[in-house]
Design a protein around this motif. Structure first.
Motif, PDB file in Angstrom:
ATOM      1  N   ASP A 123       0.717  -1.194   0.015  1.00  0.00           N
ATOM      2  CA  ASP A 123      -0.011  -0.026  -0.041  1.00  0.00           C
ATOM      3  C   ASP A 123       1.030   1.278   0.157  1.00  0.00           C
ATOM      4  OD1 ASP A 123       0.101  -0.841   2.945  1.00  0.00           O
ATOM      5  OD2 ASP A 123      -0.547   1.003   3.322  1.00  0.00           O
ATOM      6  N   LYS A 162      -2.188  -2.703  -3.123  1.00  0.00           N
ATOM      7  CA  LYS A 162      -3.785  -2.673  -2.455  1.00  0.00           C
ATOM      8  C   LYS A 162      -4.189  -1.581  -2.552  1.00  0.00           C
ATOM      9  CE  LYS A 162      -5.019  -5.791  -1.363  1.00  0.00           C
ATOM     10  NZ  LYS A 162      -5.301  -7.020  -2.108  1.00  0.00           N
TER      11      LYS A 162
ATOM     12  N   VAL B  26      -9.565   1.514   6.837  1.00  0.00           N
ATOM     13  CA  VAL B  26      -8.526   0.548   6.681  1.00  0.00           C
ATOM     14  C   VAL B  26      -7.395   1.256   7.431  1.00  0.00           C
ATOM     15  CG1 VAL B  26      -6.893  -0.603   5.347  1.00  0.00           C
ATOM     16  CG2 VAL B  26      -9.336  -0.580   4.712  1.00  0.00           C
ATOM     17  N   TYR B  29      -2.856  -3.513   6.696  1.00  0.00           N
ATOM     18  CA  TYR B  29      -2.966  -4.594   5.634  1.00  0.00           C
ATOM     19  C   TYR B  29      -2.127  -5.774   6.197  1.00  0.00           C
ATOM     20  CZ  TYR B  29      -5.345  -1.570   2.380  1.00  0.00           C
ATOM     21  OH  TYR B  29      -6.018  -0.798   1.716  1.00  0.00           O
ATOM     22  N   PRO B  53      -7.324  -6.373   4.724  1.00  0.00           N
ATOM     23  CA  PRO B  53      -7.164  -5.098   5.498  1.00  0.00           C
ATOM     24  C   PRO B  53      -7.683  -5.091   6.887  1.00  0.00           C
ATOM     25  CG  PRO B  53      -9.413  -5.275   4.170  1.00  0.00           C
ATOM     26  CD  PRO B  53      -8.503  -6.222   3.844  1.00  0.00           C
TER      27      PRO B  53
END
Lengths: 195, 147
Positions: A123, A162, B26, B29, B53
């Protein structure tokens, strides 16, 4: 507050506990070689550990001991080996007033792709910043445009990303503190974090 | 598709959701996973996978042979071993507004913790609760085992 006991005492406790330490807390050296501190607070008070490799027994926090490497290995092997890849942070700089990356920073883009590839389920956050030249509102927009510009470059990656979040901090988060209306190349930047 | 939303009360954030899921609840992860790991949210247990998440209130459970690693938005790194139950109780990461908080609990099992930005900016804002007490960090890495 109680500090770490003497090595002799630690050894004695370690002997009495070896093989039977139940719940315990171990301070570890950071990956950068430094060591912080960790404190355990319970009904009986506070216990501070400030030396790497030392541990407190949680049922009796006044007991500080040095667990054998072997014990740490057998208790924490799986937790340690499932540590995710550490985040990588890149700073990209811009020519004055616009959204054009400096030549040096443009050359970093492939390195960012490589970093994203090395982070499974990456991410990414992209935060835009300006220096203090011009008014704050315009800088907010400019920082946003810079961040979007970089995010477009990053979108070209087909890797398993992501999330890609773009944020503008305008001129409110200076890397080099300056007065208002100061052109500072180090402040005209976009910070890319690959987690 | 592009959404605009305010972040940290500081201007605009652009969320690019070109086919990837993105939502501001979120906080991190799952980055590493082996064997069975589940995430319990509002009493419902869901099997976790790479990239699952993590949200506030989530309980992460590993099986007898499971392990998992997660990275939060402030770069805090947490990894857990087998037979572990670990919960994120509170989380705030808005450095611009000085809203920083990380409260987690380890109910049983093993945890490896590496400080992120929250612990660097505001050490008092990080606490990991155990069944018998609370762990406070001063910029560091630690291991804890709860039996």
């Amino acid at each position: 507050m109680k500090k770490i006991s003497t090595p002799l005492l630690a050894l004695a406790i370690s002997l009495t506990l070896s093989g039977c330490a139940k719940s315990y807390l171990v301070l570890m050296e950071d990956h950068d070689g430094s060591t912080g501190k960790v404190m355990f607070k319970d009904a009986s008070g506070e216990t501070l550990i400030d030396q790497a490799g030392y541990a407190a027994v949680l049922s009796d926090a006044k007991n500080i001991f040095k667990p054998e490497q072997q014990q740490i290995e057998s208790d924490f092997n799986r937790a340690l080996s499932s540590e995710p890849t550490r985040p990588d942070i890149f700073l990209l700089y811009f020519n004055n007033g616009g959204t054009v990356l400096t030549e040096e920073s443009a050359a970093l883009i492939p390195k960012i792709f490589d970093a994203a590839a090395a982070h499974p389920a990456a991410d990414i956050s992209v935060i835009g910043h300006t220096d203090t030249v011009g008014d704050a509102e315009k800088n907010e927009k400019l920082a946003n445009e810079r961040a979007i510009q970089v995010s477009h470059l990053l979108e070209q990656t087909t890797l398993d990303v992501k999330e890609l979040v773009v944020t503008s901090h305008g001129e409110k988060n200076l890397l080099v503190k300056t007065a208002d209306e100061v052109a500072e190349p180090k402040n005209r930047r976009v910070e890319v974090t690959i987690r | 598709m592009k959404h605009f939303f305010a972040l940290s009360g500081l201007g605009l954030a652009l969320l690019i959701s070109s086919g990837v899921s993105a939502d501001d609840s979120v906080i991190g992860y799952i980055k590493t996973i082996s064997d069975e790991t589940s995430i319990v949210e509002n009493g419902k247990s869901v099997k976790a996978g790479l990239g699952s998440p993590i949200r506030i209130g989530n309980l992460i459970k590993t099986s007898e042979d499971g392990s998992a690693g997660l990275t939060l938005k402030d770069n805090t790194i947490l990894s857990i071993g087998p037979n572990t139950e670990f919960k994120i109780d509170k989380y705030q990461f808005q450095p611009q507004n000085d809203q920083l908080e990380l409260n987690a609990s380890i109910i049983k099992g093993t945890l490896h913790y590496i400080s992120g930005v929250i612990a660097k900016l505001k050490p008092d804002a990080v606490a990991v609760t155990t069944p018998t007490g609370v762990i406070a960090v001063r910029g560091t890495r630690f291991l804890v085992k709860i039996e």
